[in-house]
Design a protein around this motif. Structure first.
Motif, mmCIF file in Angstrom:
data_model
loop_
_atom_site.group_PDB
_atom_site.id
_atom_site.type_symbol
_atom_site.label_atom_id
_atom_site.label_comp_id
_atom_site.label_asym_id
_atom_site.label_seq_id
_atom_site.Cartn_x
_atom_site.Cartn_y
_atom_site.Cartn_z
ATOM 1 N N ALA A 1 -9.622 6.419 12.034
ATOM 2 C CA ALA A 1 -8.975 6.023 10.772
ATOM 3 C C ALA A 1 -9.902 5.122 9.953
ATOM 4 C CB ALA A 1 -7.656 5.300 11.078
ATOM 5 N N ALA A 2 -10.583 4.195 10.632
ATOM 6 C CA ALA A 2 -11.483 3.280 9.917
ATOM 7 C C ALA A 2 -12.650 4.053 9.296
ATOM 8 C CB ALA A 2 -12.004 2.208 10.868
ATOM 9 N N LEU B 1 0.828 -1.209 0.000
ATOM 10 C CA LEU B 1 0.000 0.000 0.000
ATOM 11 C C LEU B 1 0.867 1.265 0.000
ATOM 12 C CD1 LEU B 1 -2.807 1.060 0.024
ATOM 13 C CD2 LEU B 1 -2.996 0.547 2.444
ATOM 14 N N VAL B 2 1.923 1.257 0.803
ATOM 15 C CA VAL B 2 2.835 2.419 0.828
ATOM 16 C C VAL B 2 3.462 2.598 -0.555
ATOM 17 C CG1 VAL B 2 5.005 3.304 1.774
ATOM 18 C CG2 VAL B 2 3.324 2.259 3.303
ATOM 19 N N ALA B 3 3.906 1.483 -1.144
ATOM 20 C CA ALA B 3 4.527 1.546 -2.478
ATOM 21 C C ALA B 3 3.525 2.066 -3.506
ATOM 22 C CB ALA B 3 5.037 0.160 -2.863
ATOM 23 N N ALA B 4 2.276 1.599 -3.394
ATOM 24 C CA ALA B 4 1.245 2.038 -4.344
ATOM 25 C C ALA B 4 0.972 3.531 -4.195
ATOM 26 C CB ALA B 4 -0.028 1.229 -4.121
ATOM 27 N N PHE C 1 -9.405 6.494 1.184
ATOM 28 C CA PHE C 1 -9.640 5.120 1.659
ATOM 29 C C PHE C 1 -8.314 4.424 1.982
ATOM 30 C CE2 PHE C 1 -9.776 0.548 0.427
ATOM 31 C CZ PHE C 1 -10.480 0.096 1.525
ATOM 32 N N HIS C 2 -7.363 4.505 1.046
ATOM 33 C CA HIS C 2 -6.121 3.761 1.253
ATOM 34 C C HIS C 2 -5.254 4.371 2.354
ATOM 35 C CE1 HIS C 2 -7.285 1.912 -2.639
ATOM 36 N NE2 HIS C 2 -6.775 0.846 -2.060
ATOM 37 N N VAL C 3 -5.283 5.695 2.482
ATOM 38 C CA VAL C 3 -4.536 6.319 3.591
ATOM 39 C C VAL C 3 -5.176 5.908 4.918
ATOM 40 C CG1 VAL C 3 -4.002 8.532 4.704
ATOM 41 C CG2 VAL C 3 -3.596 8.247 2.263
ATOM 42 N N GLY C 4 -6.520 5.914 4.943
ATOM 43 C CA GLY C 4 -7.228 5.487 6.156
ATOM 44 C C GLY C 4 -6.884 4.051 6.516
ATOM 45 N N LEU C 5 -6.841 3.193 5.488
ATOM 46 C CA LEU C 5 -6.528 1.777 5.714
ATOM 47 C C LEU C 5 -5.098 1.619 6.244
ATOM 48 C CD1 LEU C 5 -8.117 -0.822 5.245
ATOM 49 C CD2 LEU C 5 -7.018 -1.023 3.014
ATOM 50 N N LEU C 6 -4.189 2.407 5.670
ATOM 51 C CA LEU C 6 -2.794 2.363 6.128
ATOM 52 C C LEU C 6 -2.688 2.821 7.584
ATOM 53 C CD1 LEU C 6 -0.044 1.662 4.903
ATOM 54 C CD2 LEU C 6 0.255 4.076 4.352
#
Lengths: 343, 273
Positions: free
Chosen positions: A305-306, A55-58, A74-79
């Protein structure tokens, strides 16, 4: 165009196919970890770390992910959820303790079930005393409301009262104390040895009413003799056909005291029995309450975050599927194409 | 409300679902529109199930949260209602009723066979997060079923002859778009259900996550839903049929998680004394 080795590696690590592999691994290990003794649930850390790196790489390399607000949120929240789970595991504390009425909380009596590597244990600084305990029941042992009152020393140095219920915990210095279904009778015993030295303490019996048929326990006297103690009420403590409340009782009882290799002696409250090395007197019958203790300072942030991640999904849905989204997406794609051409 | 009347209401709802199934199959064979009749059956079933839930709620002084009977009854109501609303609002989605009707009928028959004895809700379970968790779960399942129904219809469309296939899914492109929109909403609702469930669990039995079978399979379902959405992007040349099959598989796992896992374990979701 020149790309550093790091960017090339990040692009490979950002692969969506790797995401799918990570998700599959996580699902398989979660099921195996729960169902099989051969696989520890801790193994799920491997795909979680893999997914976090993916996810960080993406986020670093995938322009689509960065330019579409919903996907980005969404992806920052998931991270953030991943990171906060990691922090929670490192800093958490989980344990349980039994405290008898009239007695104080003893940190040494806490059974620890989870203790994070970075957890700074501050249980020694917590001071509270167990007061009244009441648990309501409906017929057929259906537990209703629990009210466990404690007296604690506040930051101002004064003593305060708090009632711990099923939905209300008691929090001190970040530690949350929750009343559990585990509670029972505690026998207050007075001990006097042959030299005249005295001691008083409580012996907790098995959970009540779960083990109402077996209110027996063993205890070793300060002189080293093991005795079996059994609480025997003169009349049934509760009627299972009607509602009742577990509380400090005035139901008459006797205690059957059986020292090892000796005959049983039945004693009433206030009576004493002679055992090896001293005299044992039944002082009082009280209750004990079992508490679950947890320390999870990052939990509220995990919720934030969720919810942020879910908001990101909603934004992405709106931009992709709601009326007008197609036009907007075409424009964005065109801008993206122009940007790519300039680059 | 007496249990006998409650059962009569449920039987009436199940009969209407059987009628809806018959109407849908007949309509496919004869290639005549049937939506109004099917919708009326669904509306009737929704009403009967709602009346049964309200009567039971008043009698037992608690909502339908714990037992297999409660879960089947409340989901029978919520799924019938959601499918009625979704198909009323969007014509391309109506093909889903061919699949949803027999599935709801099966759940109704299962409900009639399930023990109706109520289990008291533990005191710690009853809070607002329980509602958030349960309602989002029901909305998830409704949208996931609607998407799955379209996916099955699209798969059938590839198998049957042209005139009937055209009747089954008259506007395949719009149906395809609707399918993925519904599936995405299902994913959002499932995500919220998972988060609300964690908050509720933290309050109800003190742990936001304890890897009990229901939690684990809910996470697996979420991963499968997310995996299907990612697979569409990762494999752009993936045949449409494979995407539809994946949607059906995701629903199958979700269905088993909802109606299978909680009742084959002594998970905390059933409460402690």
């Amino acid at each position: 165009m020149y790309e550093s080795a790091m960017i090339r590696t990040a692009k490979k690590l950002a692969s969506l196919r790797l995401t799918l592999v990570g998700m599959l691994m996580l699902a398989v290990l979660a099921v195996l970890g729960v169902r099989s003794d051969a696989v520890s649930i801790d193994m799920t850390t491997i795909p979680l770390v893999l997914l976090a790196m993916n996810l960080v790489a993406a986020l670093m390399t995938n322009r689509t992910l960065r330019t579409q607000a919903g996907l980005l949120v969404f992806h920052v929240g998931l991270l953030m959820v991943f990171g906060l789970i990691g922090l929670s595991v490192l800093t958490r504390f989980d344990g349980h303790v039994e405290v008898a009425q009239g007695a104080g909380f003893e940190p040494a009596a806490v059974t620890t079930t989870a203790n994070g590597w970075l957890h700074d244990n501050r249980l020694d600084g917590i001071e509270f005393y167990q007061s009244d305990i009441r648990v309501d029941y409906l017929p057929r042992l259906v537990r209703q409301e629990t009210r466990s009152t404690v007296e604690y020393r506040g930051a101002d140095g004064a003593m305060h009262r708090a009632t711990i219920g099923d939905k209300v915990g008691f929090e001190v210095d970040g530690y949350r104390f929750l009343a559990t279904f585990n509670k029972g009778f505690a026998l207050l015993l007075h001990w006097q040895d042959d030299t005249g030295a005295e001691a008083i303490g409580a012996v907790n019996f098995l959970s009540f009413p779960r083990h109402d048929w077996n209110q027996v326990t063993t205890w070793t006297t300060p002189a080293g003799q093991e005795v079996e103690l059994e609480i025997d009420f003169d009349e049934p403590y509760f009627n299972d056909d009607s509602a009742w409340t577990l509380k400090a009782t005035d139901v008459p009882y006797r205690v059957n005291v059986t020292p090892t290799d000796r005959a049983t002696v039945a004693v009433r409250e206030g009576d004493a029995v002679r055992v090896d090395g001293g005299t044992l007197r039944v002082a009082d019958l009280r209750l004990w309450m079992g508490y679950r203790i947890d320390y999870l300072p990052f939990l509220p942030w995990m919720l934030v975050a969720a919810m942020l991640a879910i908001a990101g999904l909603a934004i992405h849905f709106a931009s992709r599927y709601l009326p007008g989204a197609a036009t907007a997406r075409t424009l964005t794609d065109a801008e993206g194409g122009a940007h790519a051409a300039r680059a | 409300m007496q249990p006998a009347l409650e059962r009569e209401l449920i039987v009436s709802g199940v009969v209407l679902l059987a009628l809806a199934t018959l109407v849908e199959v007949t309509a496919l064979v004869r290639r005549r529109p049937s939506f109004v009749v099917t919708a009326a059956c669904f509306a009737g079933a929704t009403g009967f199930f709602l009346a049964a839930i309200v009567g039971r709620w008043v009698r037992e002084s608690q909502g339908p949260f714990l037992t297999l009977y409660d879960i089947l009854l409340s989901n029978g109501f919520s799924l019938a209602l959601l499918l009625l609303l979704i198909t009323s609002l969007s014509a391309p989605v109506r093909a889903t009723l061919l699949v949803a009707s027999p599935l709801l009928l099966m759940m109704g028959i299962w409900l009639l066979d399930a023990p109706a004895t109520a289990v008291p809700l533990p005191a710690t379970f009853d809070n607002y997060w329980l509602w958030a968790h349960v309602v989002s779960g029901k909305i998830f399942l409704g949208f996931c079923l609607a998407a799955t129904g379209i996916a099955v219809a699209m798969l059938l469309r590839g198998l049957i002859k042209a005139p009937r296939a055209s009747y089954l899914v008259p506007e395949p492109e719009r149906a395809e778009q609707a399918l993925w929109a519904l599936f995405f909403i299902a994913f959002i609702c499932h995500s919220f259900m998972l988060v609300a469930g964690s908050v509720w669990a933290h309050s109800a039995w003190g742990k936001y996550w304890s890897w009990d079978p229901l939690e684990t399979w809910t996470l697996v379902t979420w991963l499968i839903l997310g995996g299907v959405l990612h697979a569409r992007v990762a494999f752009k040349k993936m045949p449409a049929g494979l995407g539809h099959a994946l949607v059906v598989a995701a629903f199958a796992v979700a269905f088993l998680t909802f109606f299978g896992v909680p009742f084959f374990s002594i998970a905390p979701h059933k409460g402690l004394m």
